[in-house]
Design an enzyme around this catalytic site. Structure first.
Site, PDB file in Angstrom:
ATOM      1  N   GLU A 153      -5.797  -4.173 -16.499  1.00  0.00           N
ATOM      2  CA  GLU A 153      -6.500  -2.955 -16.947  1.00  0.00           C
ATOM      3  C   GLU A 153      -6.180  -2.647 -18.417  1.00  0.00           C
ATOM      4  O   GLU A 153      -7.076  -2.338 -19.194  1.00  0.00           O
ATOM      5  CB  GLU A 153      -6.041  -1.807 -16.034  1.00  0.00           C
ATOM      6  CG  GLU A 153      -6.499  -0.417 -16.385  1.00  0.00           C
ATOM      7  CD  GLU A 153      -5.697   0.602 -15.550  1.00  0.00           C
ATOM      8  OE1 GLU A 153      -5.703   0.535 -14.304  1.00  0.00           O
ATOM      9  OE2 GLU A 153      -5.025   1.456 -16.154  1.00  0.00           O
ATOM     10  N   ASN A 176       3.103   4.652  -7.948  1.00  0.00           N
ATOM     11  CA  ASN A 176       3.433   3.513  -8.793  1.00  0.00           C
ATOM     12  C   ASN A 176       4.944   3.354  -8.848  1.00  0.00           C
ATOM     13  O   ASN A 176       5.642   4.222  -9.353  1.00  0.00           O
ATOM     14  CB  ASN A 176       2.886   3.723 -10.211  1.00  0.00           C
ATOM     15  CG  ASN A 176       1.399   3.450 -10.296  1.00  0.00           C
ATOM     16  OD1 ASN A 176       0.834   2.795  -9.419  1.00  0.00           O
ATOM     17  ND2 ASN A 176       0.760   3.926 -11.356  1.00  0.00           N
ATOM     18  N   LEU A 186       0.924  16.306  -2.814  1.00  0.00           N
ATOM     19  CA  LEU A 186      -0.502  16.626  -2.691  1.00  0.00           C
ATOM     20  C   LEU A 186      -1.103  16.924  -4.060  1.00  0.00           C
ATOM     21  O   LEU A 186      -1.935  17.816  -4.220  1.00  0.00           O
ATOM     22  CB  LEU A 186      -0.692  17.805  -1.731  1.00  0.00           C
ATOM     23  CG  LEU A 186      -0.149  17.561  -0.313  1.00  0.00           C
ATOM     24  CD1 LEU A 186      -0.111  18.855   0.489  1.00  0.00           C
ATOM     25  CD2 LEU A 186      -0.969  16.500   0.414  1.00  0.00           C
ATOM     26  N   HIS A 228      -2.404  -5.614 -11.663  1.00  0.00           N
ATOM     27  CA  HIS A 228      -3.712  -4.961 -11.807  1.00  0.00           C
ATOM     28  C   HIS A 228      -3.726  -4.057 -13.035  1.00  0.00           C
ATOM     29  O   HIS A 228      -4.645  -4.090 -13.851  1.00  0.00           O
ATOM     30  CB  HIS A 228      -4.031  -4.142 -10.541  1.00  0.00           C
ATOM     31  CG  HIS A 228      -5.146  -3.153 -10.702  1.00  0.00           C
ATOM     32  ND1 HIS A 228      -4.950  -1.918 -11.300  1.00  0.00           N
ATOM     33  CD2 HIS A 228      -6.452  -3.213 -10.383  1.00  0.00           C
ATOM     34  CE1 HIS A 228      -6.097  -1.265 -11.334  1.00  0.00           C
ATOM     35  NE2 HIS A 228      -7.025  -2.029 -10.766  1.00  0.00           N
ATOM     36  N   LYS A 250      -0.227  -4.329  -7.750  1.00  0.00           N
ATOM     37  CA  LYS A 250      -0.724  -3.163  -8.480  1.00  0.00           C
ATOM     38  C   LYS A 250      -0.249  -3.185  -9.932  1.00  0.00           C
ATOM     39  O   LYS A 250      -0.997  -2.845 -10.857  1.00  0.00           O
ATOM     40  CB  LYS A 250      -0.256  -1.869  -7.807  1.00  0.00           C
ATOM     41  CG  LYS A 250      -0.664  -0.578  -8.538  1.00  0.00           C
ATOM     42  CD  LYS A 250      -2.170  -0.454  -8.666  1.00  0.00           C
ATOM     43  CE  LYS A 250      -2.671   0.885  -9.168  1.00  0.00           C
ATOM     44  NZ  LYS A 250      -1.805   1.717  -9.931  1.00  0.00           N
ATOM     45  N   MET A 278      -3.444  12.604  -6.987  1.00  0.00           N
ATOM     46  CA  MET A 278      -3.711  11.438  -6.148  1.00  0.00           C
ATOM     47  C   MET A 278      -3.562  11.788  -4.668  1.00  0.00           C
ATOM     48  O   MET A 278      -4.482  11.627  -3.876  1.00  0.00           O
ATOM     49  CB  MET A 278      -2.767  10.278  -6.523  1.00  0.00           C
ATOM     50  CG  MET A 278      -3.051   9.632  -7.850  1.00  0.00           C
ATOM     51  SD  MET A 278      -4.688   8.824  -8.001  1.00  0.00           S
ATOM     52  CE  MET A 278      -4.492   7.406  -6.908  1.00  0.00           C
TER      53      MET A 278
END
Lengths: 303, 303, 303, 303
Positions: free
Chosen positions: B180, B95, B8, B176, B173, B11
């Site tokens: 980035e 990730n 928690l 991605h 991802k 993210m």
């Protein structure tokens, strides 16, 4: 007297010396009296002025200008144009942008003077080993230049070339230096990778010394690197700042103009730029962007 | 209770919050009691242990693991394997290297558990804007995941995609993030060039703000950059050190494995490596080579 | 009549149209009668010559020149200098090298004319979305330009900026395009890597569509890419040849001149050069070197 | 008999030959009978099987394995483990990933066998010139290896080095090849730029021949390039396709793992990838993006 050398510094001084040892009669001129004096003791005819230099040479004259890049070459050529006589040959052996050389050749040509641009490689080792030489100029000039080049080169028939018309000598030297940047960078990257592999504890002095023989990468740059590492492989006294002369920059400008990709040569130039940069604004920006989208911590300056 | 969120932090906490606001019943678990307490006030059912978490969910369960990369994901998955029951679905939204996800899916599958890998983008802004989501897993898993993804995404029908089989979510991802890196680097290079053009005195805050509208480069990264520069464009308090998570490295490993050239993404990673390096041995070597062949001066360290 | 637009092609035509829709009185001139005719039907006052154009405008005049880069801008500016009157303002909104703009401003200034350089971004979508605009010029010019910029921009207060003195507008646009090259290349590399991962069978249309929302890389370039891929993701009819306008090249020249490393932008330009090259002499040389030292086989051309 | 050579191809065959000429008794094994037969005529003791090879050598044995990368090295080592006796030394002189060598050393060590990894450079010229050799292994192994290395090297005391523990030999060779990639690329870029400067009509054969003497870039790669260009400088029969062995890839993997930037070596690898790629999907994407935002024309495939 066979020719004049203007500029008797690290390059010009040794070239005059090599010509003297090769039996040439050399007239020399330099703003610094010490530079002249040292060579006078080895047989150089010292000229106190460009006029004197002209008078010490039989016509048609050969005058080699060897000044550091970006310095007074332009001014000296203009002075020479007022002193020399039609049919005299002026050589620029320094590092110059080939477009400047083309322009200068045209300008001197209008005044009846011949011009050749000679790229000279070999650095401080040229006196002993001879110089690599590539020159640009019309065929008639070649014949007058050849005896001098044969004496400066490592051996009479090796290491010099008539590269093409005026400009081609400095163009070839420019590309030579671009290649040099790339080779140096490849060596530096590889050796850095070896050093960072701490677990193997590589002795880079012994490794580079071994690589000098039998390997595919054997080269003069490797010879010099091994020689330095033999005395110091930590390089802790050397600042990580790499200067660049104009040659690498000109190579990239030409690639952009011709539309030719030279990624490795360009990257080698950029590594030098990076090493010269003290602000590192681009890296700061990257740190800020990461912080902005990801909430990633940012290292405070001077932490 | 609809699903559990394990982890928690920055993210996972916000994702749980977005799900709660979307009407989901969320069970939460985190090693840190504070993280749990904050969310409990917003409706989260706090689970003191993984067993309790299991018991708070009806079978078949959906358990979303959201831990920082390289941390305890492997250990938590192993623990979960001992706690959950056949037919339960475990999602790794952190990730992770896609090969690890493939391996983990196989390992959990042998124990009767389903697995999906979800790449989550959007950073600290996801709570408000919604998250970009790409997931990998078998079609059956997709049906169970969709309601959750619709709530996490910017809007129910936008910003999430079933990318392919297990591994495809984390692979997408990874790429991605490679893109980035390249976009960030392009922005940083351009803004640095503007800053170095001192004679124009560019106000980078106003310029980037203007670029946000109507230009070809308008983008969220530009939005964030403009937002930061509005408050500080000297960045004098920001250290020029750029961290890298695993994603950029994995992208390069994959490119090498597949034989696909990604020069710009790789160079962006190398800029970060360079920013992290304190020894600069490669630049020192280059300085030494120049000294060796050309007699060029070398800057002494700490000059 | 408020201003004149010279050049009514893809960019200038749409900009005139947007100004007309914004309530401006626009005089137009183009060598092509069709271009003029189309706009006349939408309210443009067609000028058959530059003299006519001058006479249709009240002094002091505002004349916007919008011609393709590298074309007749220089000639038109010279013509205008002979036609306009002191105090008139000439704007170059095309892509021009900022040093040319500085030179032109000085030359026109000697003739009593004002000059501003405006970088315009937004391409064929500008009519609908508005244009991103960055201009260079003295403060007095800014006041005269603002109403026009407010009408061309996406909204009156957004998307335009006074970047600095003359030259700063085209400089900022040049860097904008450099950044654009880098962003495009990053996207292309990433998508290529996804495509080459055959085992995952990525649907790049659906993936890029999803990425448009919530992710860190959301951007207008991604929007456009997703839009195209939705109709065709094999691109089998598209030749792998990427043109480059001058902007990318100028950006690299500037980086070299200022000594600022821009590796990613430069590499993006080089990828385009590579795509334009049909000889591939460098790769042939590499193949030959491998053969020479290693006896490695060489693929024969047209095998 | 002093040692065995397994694998008598382009590399192993010539190495056996050089050892025979150096007075060594060499037992040879190869799957191809012709390879064995040719060497038997020069004094090689042919072994029809690994058992026979073992029996022809006095214990403790030295067995040099010299197989092409990625081929049957692993299988042969496993076979040898079943045939050799404790205390025997196995050498892998082929190109192998250093992590494989470390793993193999451990595995063989459990079976009482010693292992050394030797990086061998010099290609097809090694027979005549000698080989560059860097080996990894414990000190005790070094003593047993040295006589062999002295015979293979260009001269007894030059061109070989004990690089470090097991793995260090192949690691050093890997980096050597990375540097080689970078040097080759720098040469290829520079020569390509010269070729594209059509107006100077450079004779690259004469220029590279001249560069071999006295210049900073003199190197063996330049020697070989000049030699080839002397016979053909158009390279019209050579396809622009450059293969890559594993070494360049491993170098990049290691750089990524260690976080060390090696942009030039990586770019050299990517140039090879690019030359191997027949789809050019990335360039197609770039063309499409330009079309989408700027309405720029796109070249149709096979135009």
């Amino acid at each position: 007297m066979d020719l004049a050398m203007i500029g008797l510094g690290r390059m010009g001084g040794n070239m005059a010396r090599r010509l003297l040892r090769g039996g040439f009669g050399v007239v020399g001129y330099d703003r610094s009296p010490e530079a002249v004096r040292a060579l006078a003791a080895e047989g150089l005819a010292a000229a106190p002025s460009l006029e004197a230099l002209r008078d010490l040479l039989p016509a048609p004259r050969t005058v080699w200008v060897m000044l550091p890049a970006g310095s007074a070459t332009e001014a000296v050529l203009e002075e020479l144009a007022g002193v020399l006589e039609p049919g005299d040959l002026v050589i620029d052996g320094g590092n110059a942008y080939y477009k400047d050389s083309q322009r200068r050749a045209a300008w001197l040509g209008e005044r009846g003077l011949l011009f050749a641009d000679v790229g000279v490689s070999g650095g401080v080792w040229g006196l002993e080993n001879g110089y690599g030489l590539m020159f640009g100029g019309p065929p008639g000039v070649a014949a007058r230049l050849e005896p001098v080049l044969r004496a400066l080169a490592p051996s009479p028939g090796l290491g010099w070339v008539h590269a093409g018309p005026v400009g081609a000598g400095h163009f070839a030297k420019m590309v030579h230096n671009g290649i040099e940047y790339g080779m140096m960078q490849a060596l530096a990257e590889g050796l850095n990778l070896l050093r960072k592999k701490r677990e193997f504890g590589f002795d880079l002095a012994r490794l580079t010394e071994a690589w000098r023989h039998g390997t595919v990468i054997r080269s003069w740059l490797l010879d010099l690197t091994a020689q330095y590492l033999a005395g110091d492989q930590d390089l802790s006294d050397i600042a990580p700042v790499v200067a660049d002369s104009g040659e690498g920059r000109w190579t990239v400008l030409e690639a952009v103009e011709l539309g030719v990709p030279i990624p490795v040569i360009t990257q080698s130039l950029y590594t030098r730029f990076e090493s010269q940069d003290e602000e590192d604004y681009d890296e700061r920006l990257l740190a800020v962007m990461r912080k902005m989208f990801g909430g990633h911590g940012v290292k405070k300056a001077r932490d």
